[in-house]
Design an enzyme around this catalytic site. Structure first.
Site, PDB file in Angstrom:
ATOM      1  CG  HIS A  57      -1.948   1.114   1.127  1.00  9.09           C
ATOM      2  ND1 HIS A  57      -3.290   0.869   0.936  1.00  9.09           N
ATOM      3  CD2 HIS A  57      -1.825   2.466   1.173  1.00  9.09           C
ATOM      4  CE1 HIS A  57      -3.943   2.014   0.881  1.00  9.09           C
ATOM      5  NE2 HIS A  57      -3.064   3.014   1.024  1.00  9.09           N
ATOM      6  CG  HIS A  59      -1.016   7.016  -1.723  1.00  9.61           C
ATOM      7  ND1 HIS A  59      -2.220   7.208  -2.351  1.00  9.61           N
ATOM      8  CD2 HIS A  59      -1.291   6.278  -0.619  1.00  9.61           C
ATOM      9  CE1 HIS A  59      -3.189   6.621  -1.656  1.00  9.61           C
ATOM     10  NE2 HIS A  59      -2.633   6.047  -0.586  1.00  9.61           N
ATOM     11  CD  GLN A 152      -6.879  11.022  -1.846  1.00 17.67           C
ATOM     12  OE1 GLN A 152      -5.729  10.635  -1.921  1.00 17.67           O
ATOM     13  NE2 GLN A 152      -7.636  10.818  -0.779  1.00 17.67           N
ATOM     14  CG  HIS A 210      -7.488   4.185   0.445  1.00 23.97           C
ATOM     15  ND1 HIS A 210      -6.972   3.793  -0.751  1.00 23.97           N
ATOM     16  CD2 HIS A 210      -6.515   4.897   1.072  1.00 23.97           C
ATOM     17  CE1 HIS A 210      -5.741   4.245  -0.858  1.00 23.97           C
ATOM     18  NE2 HIS A 210      -5.420   4.920   0.238  1.00 23.97           N
ATOM     19  CD  GLU A 213      -6.717   6.468   5.779  1.00 26.37           C
ATOM     20  OE1 GLU A 213      -7.041   6.454   4.586  1.00 26.37           O
ATOM     21  OE2 GLU A 213      -5.623   6.936   6.175  1.00 26.37           O
ATOM     22  CG  ASP A 309      -1.172   5.292   3.310  1.00 27.06           C
ATOM     23  OD1 ASP A 309      -1.427   5.305   2.087  1.00 27.06           O
ATOM     24  OD2 ASP A 309      -1.940   5.756   4.154  1.00 27.06           O
TER      25      ASP A 309
HETATM   26 FE   FE2 Z   1      -3.459   5.127   1.123  1.00 27.74          FE
END
Ligand code: FE2
Length: 431
Positions: A57, A59, A152, A210, A213, A309
């Site tokens: 995971h 970005h 996102q 995701h 979260e 992440d």
């Molecule tokens: Fe993420």
């Protein structure tokens, strides 16, 4: 005849003094003593030899963008999303590729040779997608980069996201992402999970969302994700990332949820570093840890991977590209301090994550790709504690990165000499 033999290796499963023979980029022998010739011999000196680290995971499009255009003052997930929204219109393909290349250099030096990266598809220009596809090709000789189409700003909440996500998949992004807890309502979150699982089923793709979260114990999209996984026949192809609301959920509800997740064959991906930084922000004291229930999931038979992440981006001003940092945080935040626990968490940043990504040829068995890391540590538990030098990083039988061993020398009368980083008495053991 081998191209390379690694001698005196300690393996993650506890075998010691093992030799690993490599020919044509593949592991062709793992034995106590290989007597054949080899083009090159590496003595591991009883150090740990492991398959490479895998980050399930990440970005990549945001990494190393810290401070652009400004810092995250509140430190929250929501300000991070807002900041990224400010930066997004200014992104260029060239800058994204260059940042990605710099990060991948760091990753390789840490023995991290496979990364699943979510790619934001909210900007209809899809410059992020173009850049990450270019990066995926550029790094392919030394790092496996897997891409997730990630809305996102919400699949329904962001205008144009539905069309952009499909375009990203058409361009070559291979996994379907989502963010149900960020949709406007619980119902739209639920509907997004269903719609995105349908897209994955229709196209024969994997799903990585995701999911939940948040510290809100009523954020229960993971339940929907598990149910839709079964409904669409996606068993073994779905991962829920973060799942932090599970930390705050009622225990009775979780006693129903965990078997449902296990039954669905879905995997869980926790990101302990970022979760510790972002969750519990609305608490005063005591503050929640905001980490999902890693030990309970493992006990329930749910595959668990651990990811970073973020590294140096609007959400997280820390990060080193080292998955051992992630496992080290998991030891603390999940109170998993036994040798067996640490060995389990080492699996979560190696073999479990490789399985979640569906990597072919990963592992230490004969016939696997000769992708290996030699660490300056004796075993997985010590590796997580020390986060030691990656002495050699090997890809398809070639040494692609080296780090000098850590060596401190004391100049104290009566104590002069080298310091053993592990700091044990000779022969000291514990299990
Ligand atoms: Fe993420």
């Amino acid at each position: 005849m081998f191209d390379l033999i690694i001698r005196n290796a300690s393996l993650p499963d506890g075998r010691r003094n093992m030799d690993i023979g490599i020919a044509k980029g593949v592991i062709t022998a793992v034995d106590q003593s290989i007597s054949s010739e080899a083009g090159q011999i590496l003595d591991a000196v009883e150090n740990l030899v492991a398959p490479p680290f895998v980050d399930p995971h990440f970005h990549m499009d945001a990494t190393l963008s810290l401070g652009m255009p400004r810092m995250n003052v509140s430190g929250t997930l929501l300000e991070g999303i807002a900041l990224w929204g400010e930066l997004r219109p200014t992104l260029t393909r060239e800058a994204l590729v260059q940042r990605g290349l710099r990060y991948c250099d760091l990753a390789v030096s840490k023995g991290l040779l496979a990364v699943r990266s979510h790619v934001d598809v909210s900007d209809p220009r899809l410059v992020t997608v173009e850049a990450m596809l270019e990066l995926r090709d550029l790094v392919a000789p030394y790092l496996d980069l897997q891409l997730v189409a990630f809305p996102q700003d919400g699949y329904y909440r962001s205008p144009g996201a539905q069309a952009s996500l499909v375009r990203a998949l058409d361009m070559g992004v291979e996994i379907v992402g989502g963010i149900p807890h960020f949709e406007r309502t619980m119902e739209e979150g639920r509907a997004s999970v269903e719609a995105l699982c349908r897209i994955a089923a229709d196209r024969g793709l994997m799903v990585d969302m995701h999911c939940d979260e948040t510290d809100d114990p009523m954020s229960r999209h993971v339940e929907t994700l598990a149910a839709q996984t079964m409904r669409f026949g996606l068993q073994g192809r779905v991962a829920g990332s973060h799942l932090t609301s599970m930390h705050s959920m009622d225990n009775y509800y979780v006693s129903k949820l965990l078997p449902l997740m296990a039954e669905s064959g879905m995997a869980a991906i926790s990101n302990p570093l970022i979760n510790m930084m972002l969750q519990g922000r609305h608490d005063t004291y005591p503050k929640r840890r905001g980490l999902t229930r890693i030990p309970q999931m493992i006990e329930a038979g749910i595959p668990v991977g651990l990811g970073q992440d973020c590294v140096m981006d609007p959400w997280y001003s820390m990060g080193t590209g080292d998955l051992l940092d992630v496992a080290n945080m998991a030891v603390h935040a999940s109170q998993m301090g036994s040798v067996a626990d640490k060995t389990t968490l080492f699996d979560a940043v190696t073999v479990n994550s490789a399985r979640i990504l569906g990597l072919d040829g990963y592992g230490l068995e004969v016939g696997c790709n000769a992708d290996l890391v030699i660490l300056q540590a004796r075993d997985p538990a010590e590796a997580i504690r020390l986060r030691p030098a990656r002495l050699h990083v090997i890809r398809r039988g070639q040494i692609i990165a080296q780090t000098a061993p850590s060596l401190s020398v004391l100049n104290i009368p009566g104590r002069a000499g080298h310091v053993d980083p592990a700091c044990f008495a000779p022969g000291q053991k514990f299990d």
